[in-house]
Write a protein that holds these residues in place. Structure first.
Motif, PDB file in Angstrom:
ATOM      1  N   PRO A 501      40.293  29.684  43.916  1.00 40.91           N
ATOM      2  CA  PRO A 501      41.541  29.549  43.177  1.00 40.91           C
ATOM      3  C   PRO A 501      42.719  29.374  44.128  1.00 40.91           C
ATOM      4  N   SER A 502      43.827  28.922  43.607  1.00 42.85           N
ATOM      5  CA  SER A 502      45.059  28.916  44.383  1.00 42.85           C
ATOM      6  C   SER A 502      45.503  30.355  44.609  1.00 42.85           C
ATOM      7  N   PRO A 503      46.339  30.615  45.611  1.00 40.44           N
ATOM      8  CA  PRO A 503      46.853  31.980  45.786  1.00 40.44           C
ATOM      9  C   PRO A 503      47.531  32.527  44.538  1.00 40.44           C
ATOM     10  N   ARG A 504      48.284  31.682  43.832  1.00 34.40           N
ATOM     11  CA  ARG A 504      48.967  32.148  42.631  1.00 34.40           C
ATOM     12  C   ARG A 504      47.970  32.594  41.561  1.00 34.40           C
ATOM     13  N   ARG A 505      46.953  31.787  41.346  1.00 33.81           N
ATOM     14  CA  ARG A 505      45.955  32.151  40.341  1.00 33.81           C
ATOM     15  C   ARG A 505      45.194  33.401  40.773  1.00 33.81           C
ATOM     16  N   ALA A 506      44.866  33.511  42.055  1.00 30.03           N
ATOM     17  CA  ALA A 506      44.135  34.683  42.537  1.00 30.03           C
ATOM     18  C   ALA A 506      44.925  35.960  42.267  1.00 30.03           C
ATOM     19  N   ILE A 507      46.205  35.933  42.537  1.00 33.73           N
ATOM     20  CA  ILE A 507      47.043  37.118  42.338  1.00 33.73           C
ATOM     21  C   ILE A 507      47.125  37.465  40.850  1.00 33.73           C
ATOM     22  N   ASP A 508      47.286  36.459  40.017  1.00 31.96           N
ATOM     23  CA  ASP A 508      47.370  36.716  38.578  1.00 31.96           C
ATOM     24  C   ASP A 508      46.053  37.239  38.011  1.00 31.96           C
ATOM     25  N   LEU A 509      44.934  36.736  38.512  1.00 35.18           N
ATOM     26  CA  LEU A 509      43.635  37.251  38.071  1.00 35.18           C
ATOM     27  C   LEU A 509      43.457  38.708  38.483  1.00 35.18           C
ATOM     28  N   ASN A 510      43.917  39.049  39.685  1.00 38.05           N
ATOM     29  CA  ASN A 510      43.878  40.448  40.117  1.00 38.05           C
ATOM     30  C   ASN A 510      44.664  41.334  39.157  1.00 38.05           C
ATOM     31  N   LYS A 511      45.845  40.874  38.798  1.00 33.26           N
ATOM     32  CA  LYS A 511      46.686  41.660  37.898  1.00 33.26           C
ATOM     33  C   LYS A 511      46.027  41.821  36.530  1.00 33.26           C
ATOM     34  N   ALA A 512      45.467  40.734  36.017  1.00 38.30           N
ATOM     35  CA  ALA A 512      44.846  40.786  34.694  1.00 38.30           C
ATOM     36  C   ALA A 512      43.716  41.806  34.665  1.00 38.30           C
ATOM     37  N   TYR A 513      42.901  41.816  35.708  1.00 32.82           N
ATOM     38  CA  TYR A 513      41.795  42.768  35.731  1.00 32.82           C
ATOM     39  C   TYR A 513      42.296  44.198  35.928  1.00 32.82           C
ATOM     40  N   ARG A 514      43.316  44.353  36.759  1.00 33.99           N
ATOM     41  CA  ARG A 514      43.875  45.690  36.987  1.00 33.99           C
ATOM     42  C   ARG A 514      44.368  46.302  35.677  1.00 33.99           C
ATOM     43  N   LEU A 515      44.920  45.486  34.798  1.00 32.11           N
ATOM     44  CA  LEU A 515      45.378  45.976  33.504  1.00 32.11           C
ATOM     45  C   LEU A 515      44.208  46.512  32.672  1.00 32.11           C
ATOM     46  N   ILE A 516      43.062  45.827  32.740  1.00 31.35           N
ATOM     47  CA  ILE A 516      41.872  46.298  32.025  1.00 31.35           C
ATOM     48  C   ILE A 516      41.389  47.623  32.616  1.00 31.35           C
ATOM     49  N   VAL A 517      41.468  47.751  33.935  1.00 28.94           N
ATOM     50  CA  VAL A 517      41.073  48.997  34.590  1.00 28.94           C
ATOM     51  C   VAL A 517      41.965  50.147  34.135  1.00 28.94           C
ATOM     52  N   GLU A 518      43.268  49.917  34.098  1.00 33.61           N
ATOM     53  CA  GLU A 518      44.190  50.963  33.658  1.00 33.61           C
ATOM     54  C   GLU A 518      43.870  51.412  32.233  1.00 33.61           C
ATOM     55  N   GLU A 519      43.508  50.450  31.391  1.00 35.58           N
ATOM     56  CA  GLU A 519      43.165  50.760  30.000  1.00 35.58           C
ATOM     57  C   GLU A 519      41.784  51.391  29.863  1.00 35.58           C
TER      58      GLU A 519
END
Length: 554
Positions: A501-519
């Motif tokens: 992925p591009s760096p931007r997409r990689a960072i956003d994917l990290n964030k999306a998964y982190r939100l699932i972890v928090e939940e």
């Protein structure tokens, strides 16, 4: 198991201790009760990918063939027909993977890039001495992890150092090899590509007898030969090896009729005509004594695999690769030997069960400590992040997701996807991903018809993931809705355009998964999704719905 079901530290954002279910415990996640044997979703072994809409705007897409195919014995699932029909049990027609419909874009925008990258660059596996922190916690399991209350963890205790030498062997802080060996492989196209959320690695370990000479002394060259023999049996193909003295091993590895110097393991297996192969060292003696077994398409009993899923790191020069932080650590062990005939008998029993009880969920044997038994001799177990980012055991329901793909589809070989896709080069395929070995630098592997496997996936699915949600890949390979043949042909030498992925997409994917972890909402889906997928995934499937794919593909 019915056929329908077979187919089928550093946290920048402060997480409340209450989210772990134990506000008084200073070990996040240890207050969670993970021991319930009753899944909220008894059909969790049917993954979200199976709910993708294969017909959009008059066009038919086929991501289904990556898993559901005409199988090769001794995989008798043979489920290529699932490419043509959403063949779900009635209770599974409702898609329970509701995380796929969540719009995470506002929360992603509100999360700092620096915070998420600091988070993923923290090693949540090792303690200060380079040993497994999770293993230390498992030696005295919390009450919420200890299903029988005996104070002993009866499942896998991670013993991987994640420190690899130049031959791919895992080495402890004391300099000892653990027996685990990392290998490079080409993932199946789709959700497992880093471009769609996670980097990963895989390691194999054979029992101690495979690492020993006939006199019982440890010999790593013997182990290397045995690993190659197993690879040849799984791939049903010759496998290159370093120059090896056959006379010292007493086995004609290259089958040239003499004990000389072999540079390959020659595959040959036709037992009805007296043609078979042999292990070397102590494993050869155990094979001859009936303590070990050998057959094409099957791993020997005692084989282990470990598989880490990781967040995505981005280097200063924009290169995307595996992050130190683990999302999951997955483990598989083959507990016993199953013959071709016993596996076939089980497949026939599964068909009868489907006929008699078409809408009943499979009651997979297992629990949070021992993992999930597939019914094919294997047991799967996993560890996943708790709300604060420490690794914890997966619940029974969370582990069900492993069983469906590994034991219930036609694609894997003896339930394993990666080893049949191990690469031969560089370094004979024995390496761990890093600066010197990157997935994106590998060439597109060839199908029997000569076409590239990734290129074929793009041609059949018109996207790089099952959901066709990766707009970067679609714009790269299908600009304006038309195939860019030059971009697709370039995969023949480097698959990075599809895997990275591009760096931007990689960072956003990290964030999306982190939100699932928090939940801690893994029971609703653990795919790193950014935008809701209402237009590309079914919320509910009508009985008898056809996919639009007329002929199953291989």
């Amino acid at each position: 198991m019915t056929r329908a079901m077979l187919r089928a530290a550093l946290v920048a954002v402060v997480v409340s201790m209450a989210a772990t279910g134990d506000a008084a415990n200073d070990k996040p996640g240890e207050g969670q009760d993970l021991t319930s044997p009753v899944p909220g979703n008894p059909f969790a072994f049917i993954p979200p990918q199976c709910y993708t809409r294969t017909r959009t705007d008059g066009e038919v897409h086929n991501p289904c063939y990556t898993c559901h195919v005409r199988s090769t014995a001794p995989n008798y699932v043979n489920d290529g027909d699932l490419q043509t029909l959403y063949d779900f049990p009635d209770p599974a027609l409702q898609n329970r993977w509701t995380n796929m419909f969540v719009d995470r874009r506002p929360a992603i925008s509100a999360m700092s890039d620096a915070a998420i990258m600091e988070y993923v660059r923290f090693d949540n596996y090792h303690d200060g001495e380079g040993k497994s922190e999770l293993a230390a916690r498992l030696r005295r399991p919390p009450a919420g992890w200890d299903i029988n209350g005996d104070g002993v963890w009866s499942g896998f205790v991670p013993d991987i150092a994640f420190n690899f030498d130049s031959e791919g062997y895992d080495v402890t802080p004391d300099g000892e090899r653990t027996g685990w060996r990392a290998y490079g492989y080409i993932p199946l196209p789709g959700s497992f590509l880093p471009a769609n959320g996670s980097a990963d690695d895989v390691m194999i370990r054979l029992p101690a007898a495979f690492r020993e000479r006939e006199d019982g002394a440890t010999d790593w060259s013997v182990y290397g030969v045995n690993l190659a023999i197993v690879e040849a049996l799984i791939k049903r193909a010759d496998v290159p090896i370093p120059p090896t003295d056959e006379a010292a091993l007493g086995v004609d590895l290259d089958r040239d009729g003499k004990l000389g110097t072999a540079t390959r393991i020659a595959y040959a297996f036709d037992p009805r005509n007296g043609i078979t192969m042999s292990y070397v060292g102590k494993a050869r003696l155990d094979l001859e004594a009936g303590r070990l077994h050998l057959a094409a398409g099957l791993f020997p009993e005692g084989t282990e695999f470990s598989h880490s899923l990781r967040y995505l790191d981005v280097s200063k020069d924009g290169i995307v690769g595996p992050a130190p932080r683990l999302k999951e650590l997955r483990y598989a062990r083959k507990l016993g030997w199953r013959t071709y005939s016993s596996l076939l008998d089980q497949a026939m029993n599964d068909l009868r069960e489907e006929h008699d009880n078409p809408d009943e969920p499979e009651a997979f044997a297992g629990d949070v400590e021992s993992g999930i038994a597939t019914g094919t001799g294997w047991r799967y177990q996993g560890f996943i992040e708790d709300a604060a980012g420490s690794l914890r055991p997966q619940t029974y329901e969370e582990s069900l997701t492993c069983a469906g793909c590994h034991a219930g589809t036609g694609r894997p070989t003896d339930t394993i996807f990666s080893y049949p896709r191990k690469v031969d080069a560089p370094a004979n395929g024995w390496f761990h991903w890093g600066a010197d070995y990157r997935l994106g630098d590998l060439p597109d592997p060839k199908r029997p018809d000569g076409a590239g496997r990734y290129a074929t996936y793009l041609e059949r699915n018109h996207g790089s993931d099952e959901f066709r949600a990766n707009r970067e890949a679609i714009d790269r390979f299908f600009p304006g809705g038309k195939s860019d043949e030059a971009a697709i042909e370039a995969l023949a030498t480097h698959i990075g355009a599809m895997t990275d992925p591009s760096p931007r997409r990689a960072i956003d994917l990290n964030k999306a998964y982190r939100l699932i972890v928090e939940e801690q909402s893994f029971d609703k889906g653990r795919n790193a999704t950014i935008a809701p997928m209402d237009d590309i995934i079914w919320r509910k499937v009508k009985p008898g719905t056809a996919t639009g794919i007329e002929q199953p593909a291989d």
